[in-house]
Design a protein around this motif. Structure first.
Motif, PDB file in Angstrom:
ATOM      1  N   GLN A  66     -15.123  21.124   2.948  1.00 35.42           N
ATOM      2  CA  GLN A  66     -15.081  22.557   2.676  1.00 35.42           C
ATOM      3  C   GLN A  66     -16.149  23.291   3.479  1.00 35.42           C
ATOM      4  N   ALA A  67     -17.351  22.700   3.578  1.00 33.57           N
ATOM      5  CA  ALA A  67     -18.424  23.332   4.347  1.00 33.57           C
ATOM      6  C   ALA A  67     -18.051  23.392   5.830  1.00 33.57           C
ATOM      7  N   TYR A  68     -17.480  22.321   6.364  1.00 28.04           N
ATOM      8  CA  TYR A  68     -17.068  22.310   7.775  1.00 28.04           C
ATOM      9  C   TYR A  68     -15.971  23.342   8.030  1.00 28.04           C
ATOM     10  N   ASN A  69     -15.012  23.428   7.128  1.00 31.25           N
ATOM     11  CA  ASN A  69     -13.934  24.410   7.286  1.00 31.25           C
ATOM     12  C   ASN A  69     -14.467  25.835   7.207  1.00 31.25           C
ATOM     13  N   ALA A  70     -15.418  26.072   6.316  1.00 30.32           N
ATOM     14  CA  ALA A  70     -15.999  27.410   6.192  1.00 30.32           C
ATOM     15  C   ALA A  70     -16.747  27.782   7.472  1.00 30.32           C
ATOM     16  N   ASN A  71     -17.530  26.857   8.011  1.00 31.06           N
ATOM     17  CA  ASN A  71     -18.247  27.122   9.274  1.00 31.06           C
ATOM     18  C   ASN A  71     -17.273  27.332  10.418  1.00 31.06           C
ATOM     19  N   PHE A  72     -16.195  26.590  10.453  1.00 33.00           N
ATOM     20  CA  PHE A  72     -15.193  26.752  11.502  1.00 33.00           C
ATOM     21  C   PHE A  72     -14.597  28.154  11.442  1.00 33.00           C
ATOM     22  N   GLN A  73     -14.196  28.571  10.254  1.00 35.95           N
ATOM     23  CA  GLN A  73     -13.608  29.910  10.106  1.00 35.95           C
ATOM     24  C   GLN A  73     -14.619  30.996  10.446  1.00 35.95           C
TER      25      GLN A  73
END
Length: 118
Positions: free
Chosen positions: A82-89
């Motif tokens: 979730q943290a990686y996806n949030a940073n990606f977005q």
């Protein structure tokens, strides 16, 4: 002659009885060996089971149950994803814009090693 034949008969009968006793003794010995082997196998199985139970108890006390470990690892993995996806977005637009700016910003100039000849 009759006494000789009786003596031979007695010897043969004695030999036959001795053979029977030897066979019985061999049978008893084999039976005892099988029984001892079965008892040893049962004792080994009991000891192995006891040691395995002790190992599992110690492992559980030290590491906790593996079910809990699997759940914790799954939760940590989900949090990181979730943290990686949030940073990606969050940074996707900015990085894409910077890449496009670098691709479009072309300044033609001569290379420093180029020698112009007239």
């Amino acid at each position: 002659m009759a006494s000789q034949s009786q003596g031979i008969q007695q010897l043969l009968q004695a030999e036959k009885r001795a053979k029977e006793k030897l066979e019985e003794a061999k049978k008893r010995k084999n039976k005892r060996l099988r029984q001892a082997k079965e008892e040893a196998t049962a004792e080994i199985d009991q000891y192995k089971l006891k040691r395995e139970n002790d190992f599992r108890r110690i492992q559980t006390s030290i590491m906790g149950s593996q079910g809990n470990l699997a759940v914790k690892i799954e939760e940590q993995t989900n949090e990181k994803m979730q943290a990686y996806n949030a940073n990606f977005q969050k940074f996707k637009e900015k990085v894409l814009r910077e890449l496009l700016e670098l691709a479009y910003d072309i300044r033609p100039e001569l290379h420093v090693n180029y020698k112009y000849k007239l």
